[in-house]
Design a protein around this motif. Structure first.
Motif, PDB file in Angstrom:
ATOM      1  N   HIS A 173     -10.452  14.432  24.282  1.00 17.87           N
ATOM      2  CA  HIS A 173     -11.875  14.880  24.494  1.00 17.87           C
ATOM      3  C   HIS A 173     -11.905  14.575  26.307  1.00 17.87           C
ATOM      4  O   HIS A 173     -12.689  15.521  26.835  1.00 17.87           O
ATOM      5  CB  HIS A 173     -12.761  13.766  23.871  1.00 17.87           C
ATOM      6  CG  HIS A 173     -14.090  13.994  24.189  1.00 17.87           C
ATOM      7  ND1 HIS A 173     -14.948  14.902  24.240  1.00 17.87           N
ATOM      8  CD2 HIS A 173     -14.968  12.820  24.686  1.00 17.87           C
ATOM      9  CE1 HIS A 173     -16.167  14.848  24.565  1.00 17.87           C
ATOM     10  NE2 HIS A 173     -16.367  13.247  24.980  1.00 17.87           N
ATOM     11  N   HIS A 232     -14.609  18.786  26.255  1.00 16.52           N
ATOM     12  CA  HIS A 232     -15.466  17.866  26.739  1.00 16.52           C
ATOM     13  C   HIS A 232     -16.857  17.826  26.054  1.00 16.52           C
ATOM     14  O   HIS A 232     -16.767  17.636  24.835  1.00 16.52           O
ATOM     15  CB  HIS A 232     -15.603  17.690  28.115  1.00 16.52           C
ATOM     16  CG  HIS A 232     -16.580  16.496  28.651  1.00 16.52           C
ATOM     17  ND1 HIS A 232     -17.532  16.443  29.552  1.00 16.52           N
ATOM     18  CD2 HIS A 232     -16.508  14.977  28.374  1.00 16.52           C
ATOM     19  CE1 HIS A 232     -18.155  15.429  29.619  1.00 16.52           C
ATOM     20  NE2 HIS A 232     -17.463  14.374  28.993  1.00 16.52           N
ATOM     21  N   HIS A 291     -18.144   3.377  24.825  1.00 12.36           N
ATOM     22  CA  HIS A 291     -18.201   4.670  25.068  1.00 12.36           C
ATOM     23  C   HIS A 291     -16.684   5.266  24.132  1.00 12.36           C
ATOM     24  O   HIS A 291     -16.909   6.168  23.542  1.00 12.36           O
ATOM     25  CB  HIS A 291     -17.556   5.073  26.575  1.00 12.36           C
ATOM     26  CG  HIS A 291     -17.636   6.427  27.072  1.00 12.36           C
ATOM     27  ND1 HIS A 291     -18.311   6.706  28.402  1.00 12.36           N
ATOM     28  CD2 HIS A 291     -16.979   7.235  26.579  1.00 12.36           C
ATOM     29  CE1 HIS A 291     -17.892   7.963  28.384  1.00 12.36           C
ATOM     30  NE2 HIS A 291     -17.213   8.471  27.310  1.00 12.36           N
ATOM     31  N   GLU A 344     -16.759   7.919  20.452  1.00 14.72           N
ATOM     32  CA  GLU A 344     -16.117   9.117  20.662  1.00 14.72           C
ATOM     33  C   GLU A 344     -14.766   9.296  19.844  1.00 14.72           C
ATOM     34  O   GLU A 344     -13.928   9.965  20.326  1.00 14.72           O
ATOM     35  CB  GLU A 344     -15.848   9.358  22.146  1.00 14.72           C
ATOM     36  CG  GLU A 344     -17.268   9.552  22.663  1.00 14.72           C
ATOM     37  CD  GLU A 344     -17.458  10.313  24.122  1.00 14.72           C
ATOM     38  OE1 GLU A 344     -16.648  10.058  24.804  1.00 14.72           O
ATOM     39  OE2 GLU A 344     -18.685  11.231  24.068  1.00 14.72           O
TER      40      GLU A 344
HETATM   41 ZN    ZN Z   1     -16.797  10.539  26.732  1.00 14.80          ZN
END
Ligand code: ZN
Length: 252
Positions: A64, A98, A220, A224
């Motif tokens: 990512h 992303h 974060h 993710e």
């Molecule tokens: Zn991120």
């Protein structure tokens, strides 16, 4: 087995990177061997992930957070040199997606975090429609934001920062994974009772207190972990490749 071109085509068809304005290049970031048999996926193209991919004998790393971002000065020194050297020495492809990986309605970070937390979106909000808005899959609500925070903490296995002065029932829940602090005001506008993202910065605590909309920061990295894994599984199944998701723990 497949080749790099077919893998990229499959990922691009799935994630539609051309429809996003992003902070770095999506798709192939570092070219490795043409033949692709084995993918390692992970959140960030850190040295630890690349080392784990080498150990696993992977020819491709799917992440990512790639290596290249707007605002970098372009020098290949320090951590950049180390990571690139290892990829190039082992002829490993680095593929990064992303925002397209945040946004995918089924396999993306937001959709998958919703799945893990038992939330279903019925609307999108915010810049580039990256924010998800909905409620609990079972139709119930939470008594207050701390109860939601406790549920997130047990689902993700880490502590959650909760800013909630209203202590009112939570029904409409907005979420956007990672560092989506800037989506909070749009979430308030969209009618959310609570907003979940990875990080909090100083101003959002005040916005939460002043608006009465709860703010929950659950990490974060932790928020993710799910999209890249799901996308890796999808393309690997489609192209008959081996796939392993490797979680490199991160307290942030
Ligand atoms: Zn991120």
């Amino acid at each position: 087995m497949t080749d790099r071109h077919q893998l990229l085509k499959t990922l691009d068809e799935l994630l539609q990177p051309d429809s996003f304005r992003d902070y770095g290049p999506n798709g192939l970031q570092v070219e490795g061997r043409l033949e692709v048999r084995s993918i390692v996926s992970g959140v960030t193209a850190s040295l630890a992930l690349i080392e784990a991919a080498v150990q696993a004998g992977a020819d491709t790393v799917l992440v990512h957070h790639g290596l290249f971002w707007r605002g970098q000065d372009g020098r290949v020194t320090g951590w950049m040199r180390q990571r690139l050297a290892l990829l190039l020495a082992h002829d490993i492809n680095l593929l990064a997606y992303h925002l397209p990986l945040d946004a995918h309605p089924q396999w993306g970070n937001n959709a998958q975090l919703g799945w893990v937390l038992g939330l279903r979106a019925d609307a999108r909000f915010g810049e580039q429609d990256l924010g998800f808005l909905g409620g609990r899959t079972d139709g119930a609500g939470f008594e207050h934001a701390q109860a939601l925070g406790d549920a997130i903490a047990s689902a993700l296995g880490r502590s959650v920062t909760v800013v909630d002065v209203a202590r009112r029932p939570i029904r409409r829940i907005a979420w956007c994974t990672g560092g989506a602090q800037s989506y909070f005001e749009a979430a308030i506008q969209a009618g959310a009772d609570a907003f979940i993202t990875g990080e909090i910065s100083e101003p959002q605590a005040h916005y939460a207190r002043e608006s009465g909309v709860a703010y929950l920061a659950c990490g974060h990295h932790a928020s993710e972990r799910y999209g890249v894994r799901a996308v890796g599984e999808q393309v690997a199944a489609q192209l008959s490749l081996a796939h392993t998701f490797i979680d490199i723990d991160n307290p942030a």
